[in-house]
Design an enzyme around this catalytic site. Structure first.
Site, short mmCIF file in Angstrom:
data_model
loop_
_atom_site.label_atom_id
_atom_site.label_comp_id
_atom_site.label_asym_id
_atom_site.label_seq_id
_atom_site.Cartn_x
_atom_site.Cartn_y
_atom_site.Cartn_z
CE LYS A 162 40.35 28.78 47.82
NZ LYS A 162 40.76 30.05 47.18
CB SER A 169 36.51 26.74 48.12
OG SER A 169 36.08 25.46 47.72
CE1 TYR A 226 41.09 25.97 45.70
CE2 TYR A 226 39.30 24.61 46.52
CZ TYR A 226 39.73 25.74 45.87
OH TYR A 226 38.82 26.64 45.39
#
Lengths: 250, 250
Positions: free
Chosen positions: B146, B115, B142
């Site tokens: 990644k 992402s 988040y």
């Protein structure tokens, strides 16, 4: 309490029962008010003072932070051979708990014992020199956990303003001649240089960075420039002095 | 079974009940033998075929890999607002299980839906353009997950030889006009470009890389050069065409 004592920083050392932790406890205790955390006391002093909080349980971590100015986070699985479960529990869950508790408690600065192994695959492939601005390239699950820690720390610094300094600590040993592995000697970090670089990390006028921490070994492959410029680190030892020069004199 | 069928790659799509997963299942099913994993079937087809393995349990993951050539790993907590427990369980433990099972089963290639949020703090600070060779600078837990995934994937590639391609997938939507946020439009990835970049990732003659995957939006801040050079991606859509030009004609 004297005026001097009132101004001393309170420093939490996690993993204080490990090699570097015990060493730093001895070297820093005169200048800082220390709180030490670990699993197993290693000294009579630690029998009395070591806080045995389980870092994998957040509720046990938060109380360690009371009044703390700086965390020296040394706890965790320390071997590049560590299995995934150990890395996950100690270096991911445990690390995150300590950093989150530091943030919640308003700790000023977090110093993270990272590792050369965050970039260890460059070493294995002979792709030297290695600079801290290069992309992570780990050699182990342990190394992955150090990249995770550096990334989470940068986020906590950017998002919450906590100082975050990652020291990629080399091979800590009182005697570089106890190994004949060139890579270990190249990453040797002497006791005096260890003390110095951690003192710099506590006191330096900087708020974020990733810094290699090794002695001034002639064959080191890791850049020390920002460690010297931003932290004021001046390594005074070199395994060359201890190993090569006596041989050369023969 | 015809000769053509025998040579089709078997492709596992994890997170096939999510938006991109469902979409790719529809677009790829004629050219690949698909295995789909997810939590909740979204279509009558998925009612029959979706494998509901819990990715947090390794023993449930390994059987998904039977005969698989390429994994498209789309499963995981997908929101930048995800809480730590979700990130830990789905994006760290779950991701590692899928990658480890792929290695154990001898899967050729692992394509990871990474992402922009791995670098999202550059965006938030307006530090553009962003290149995939820059250091990670996440904007969320988040995003940290990644970075973890990209680091673990690089290790698995270096150590075990599995192909690992991380696609930093932009904002997947059939209609870029459904938002007026410039940052979302800038990272828009159209349906056709999504299909194309995943097809490239399955077939390209490369074995490792981190690649931005967005459409050719005039205000994109993320470098597509290696995606074009190494994967052969040629984005055909731009939100400019859909939004600005009609306005300009008024």
């Amino acid at each position: 309490m004297t005026g001097t004592e009132r101004t001393r920083r309170r420093v939490l050392i996690t993993g204080a029962s490990g090699g570097i932790g015990q060493f730093l406890e001895g070297r820093l205790r005169n200048d800082y008010e220390l709180v030490t955390q670990g699993r197993t006391p290693r000294t009579p002093e630690q029998e009395k003072t070591l806080r045995r909080a389980d870092l994998e349980v957040y509720a046990e971590v938060l109380p360690l932070m009371e009044g703390v100015d700086t965390v020296l986070h040394l706890a965790g699985a320390a071997s590049p051979e560590s299995e995934w479960d150990d890395v996950l529990n100690a270096n991911i869950v445990g690390f995150r708990n300590v950093l989150e508790a530091a943030r919640e408690a308003g700790v000023r600065r977090f110093v993270f014992a990272s590792s050369n192994h965050a970039m260890g695959m460059y070493d294995r492939l002979g792709e030297w020199p290695v600079y801290s601005h290069q992309l992570p390239r780990v050699d182990s699950l342990y190394g992955v956990s150090k990249v995770f820690g550096e990334a989470l720390g940068r986020f906590y610094h950017d998002e919450f303003g906590i100082d975050f300094l990652a020291l990629r600590v080399g091979w800590f040993s009182s005697d570089p001649t106890e190994t004949d592995k060139e890579i270990l000697r190249a990453m040797w970090l002497s006791e005096d240089d260890t003390e110095q670089v951690f003192r710099c990390a506590i006191e330096a006028d900087t708020s974020y960075g990733i810094y290699y921490a090794v002695s001034d070994n002639h064959n080191r492959r890791w850049d020390l420039l920002n460690t010297m410029l931003e932290l004021g680190y001046r390594p005074r030892d070199s395994w060359t002095d201890r190993v090569e020069q006596p041989e050369a004199r023969r």
